[in-house]
Design an enzyme around this catalytic site. Sequence first.
Site, PDB file in Angstrom:
ATOM      1  N   TYR A 131       0.571  -1.632   0.259  1.00  0.00           N
ATOM      2  CA  TYR A 131      -0.112   0.184  -0.227  1.00  0.00           C
ATOM      3  C   TYR A 131       1.159   1.305  -0.212  1.00  0.00           C
ATOM      4  CZ  TYR A 131      -3.968   3.341   1.413  1.00  0.00           C
ATOM      5  OH  TYR A 131      -4.541   4.659   1.339  1.00  0.00           O
ATOM      6  N   ASP A 156       9.172   2.839  -0.806  1.00  0.00           N
ATOM      7  CA  ASP A 156       8.366   3.134  -0.140  1.00  0.00           C
ATOM      8  C   ASP A 156       8.637   2.778   1.584  1.00  0.00           C
ATOM      9  OD1 ASP A 156       4.500   3.607   0.582  1.00  0.00           O
ATOM     10  OD2 ASP A 156       5.996   4.289   1.510  1.00  0.00           O
ATOM     11  N   LYS A 195       4.717   9.103   8.758  1.00  0.00           N
ATOM     12  CA  LYS A 195       4.713   8.800  10.251  1.00  0.00           C
ATOM     13  C   LYS A 195       6.276   9.288  10.920  1.00  0.00           C
ATOM     14  CE  LYS A 195       2.538   5.086   8.170  1.00  0.00           C
ATOM     15  NZ  LYS A 195       0.949   4.543   8.580  1.00  0.00           N
TER      16      LYS A 195
HETATM   17  P1  KE4 Z   1      -0.492   8.528   4.905  1.00  0.00           P
HETATM   18  O1  KE4 Z   1      -0.912   9.107   3.811  1.00  0.00           O
HETATM   19  O2  KE4 Z   1      -1.853   7.427   5.308  1.00  0.00           O
HETATM   20  O3  KE4 Z   1       0.098   9.178   5.340  1.00  0.00           O
HETATM   21  O4  KE4 Z   1      -0.303   7.135   3.743  1.00  0.00           O
HETATM   22  C1  KE4 Z   1       0.020   6.341   2.857  1.00  0.00           C
HETATM   23  C2  KE4 Z   1       0.915   5.196   3.230  1.00  0.00           C
HETATM   24  C3  KE4 Z   1       1.773   5.144   2.318  1.00  0.00           C
HETATM   25  N1  KE4 Z   1       2.521   4.049   2.482  1.00  0.00           N
HETATM   26  C4  KE4 Z   1       3.177   3.630   3.502  1.00  0.00           C
HETATM   27  C5  KE4 Z   1       3.451   1.366   3.434  1.00  0.00           C
HETATM   28  C6  KE4 Z   1       1.910   3.183   4.250  1.00  0.00           C
HETATM   29  O5  KE4 Z   1       1.942   2.457   5.388  1.00  0.00           O
HETATM   30  C7  KE4 Z   1       0.774   4.278   4.211  1.00  0.00           C
HETATM   31  C8  KE4 Z   1      -0.664   4.111   5.511  1.00  0.00           C
HETATM   32  N2  KE4 Z   1      -0.437   3.159   6.354  1.00  0.00           N
HETATM   33  C9  KE4 Z   1      -1.915   2.828   6.754  1.00  0.00           C
HETATM   34  C10 KE4 Z   1      -1.665   1.785   8.178  1.00  0.00           C
HETATM   35  N3  KE4 Z   1      -1.591   0.868   6.606  1.00  0.00           N
HETATM   36  C11 KE4 Z   1      -2.238   4.021   7.172  1.00  0.00           C
HETATM   37  C12 KE4 Z   1      -3.045   3.801   8.241  1.00  0.00           C
HETATM   38  C13 KE4 Z   1      -4.235   4.203   7.533  1.00  0.00           C
HETATM   39  O6  KE4 Z   1      -4.298   4.087   6.564  1.00  0.00           O
HETATM   40  O7  KE4 Z   1      -5.987   5.019   7.841  1.00  0.00           O
END
Ligand code: KE4
Length: 426
Positions: A144, A239, A267
């Site tokens: 993701y 990523d 994060k």
């Molecule tokens: P954000 O747009 O949510 O800040 O980041 C996206 C993203 C990009 N790359 C990786 C590897 C990620 O894990 C994420 C976001 N992680 C999720 C948890 N699996 C965020 C939680 C959510 O979607 O509320």
Amino acid sequence: MMYQRSSALFAEAKKYIPGGVNSPVRAFKAVGGDPIFVKEAKGAYLYDEDGNRLIDYIASWGPLILGHAYEPVISAVIDKALKGTSFGMPTEIETELAKLAVSMVPNIDKIRFVNSGTEACMSAVRLARGFSGRDKIIKFAGCYHGHSDSFLIQAGSGAVTFGSPNSPGVTQGTAKDTLLADYNNLDHVQALVEANKDEIAAIIIEPVAGNMGCIVPQKGFMEGLRALCDHHGILLIFDEVMTGFRLGKGGAQEALGIDADILCFGKVIGGGLPVGAFAARSEIMSHLAPEGSVYQAGTLSGNPLAMAAGLAMLTELNDRPEIFESLADKTEHLHKGLESVLKRKGVPYQINRFGSMISVHFTDEPVVDFKSSAKGNNDTFKTYFHGMLEKGIYLPPSAFESYFLNDALSYADLDETIEALDRLQL
Ligand code: KE4
């Protein structure tokens, strides 16, 4: 434990917010039941709206590696807020955080701050396309990279065909430029590269995956990707939104010994406030506006409060790198404890772990990619999740997530977690 106030708050939220949440994973859809509304948090503990204390294993999905309301971060944000919250003009603290991040992470000369991991990954792909003049990207099933259109793609049929949208609103025109491979399957990537010669701008990957549960790259996989990219003039995008500043100062590049071309962060780099970032060597970053012609922008990018939180967090991690080893040791302790309980219970399980990322899968088959992760018994997972919640342990409400340990967790907290599992009927 009682959750009446959380349920009432959820009912009210659903009147005004789609699904009652501002990010779908929070809604407990994968595990059933109403989500827990948190009132406040300190260190390793969440305090919910019903007065329950919960030991926290998501740390806001990664950012709060030092625990909730970490004093140096909080005071930095308060001090900054008293001087104004946003200017839409450059500030010195953006340069301070940029310099620190560049000093900690290998292979980057420059970094651009944005407001989320999604923005970081979306912008990294645009930069790779602008730099190379190529359109296609390869991503991996189960990885993701945020919710921008290019990433919301599922596998098309066959081994070397285009992706297809996995969300309404993503057009076929977008999907055709995203190719999908299986994680840990180098032959699959090789086939895609051969079938799309000189058309692939980048391969984007979670170097240690956390969105299928935690999945560790198998020996030779990342090295093979690096060699493929070198041979075919493809940019390798790591990523590191999850792994960056969590697996160590230099993140997954340092932990795995692999050089990436573009890095994405989120994060931890924001210390719990909205910060994403993407970074690379000058040769690539010089293509980014206003220096170059690849456009990217943001009203609140480099926001002073977020920069203050990120700077306080990264300064702590840079000054005390022993934190990473302490976290890895705590995660190993948790792993061994959970494993001994599950073994004694005779439950089919796999536990994947890397650094302070860990996940439990209820299957007897090794979990090495999305397909094998999806074979986990979700009914058992739901019993596990709710049973642990009842005992005051807050785990990710989905089998396709990694736990994120924070350094405020004590060994007593870890042992309480292990004992909670021991008392559970799975
Ligand atoms: P954000 O747009 O949510 O800040 O980041 C996206 C993203 C990009 N790359 C990786 C590897 C990620 O894990 C994420 C976001 N992680 C999720 C948890 N699996 C965020 C939680 C959510 O979607 O509320």
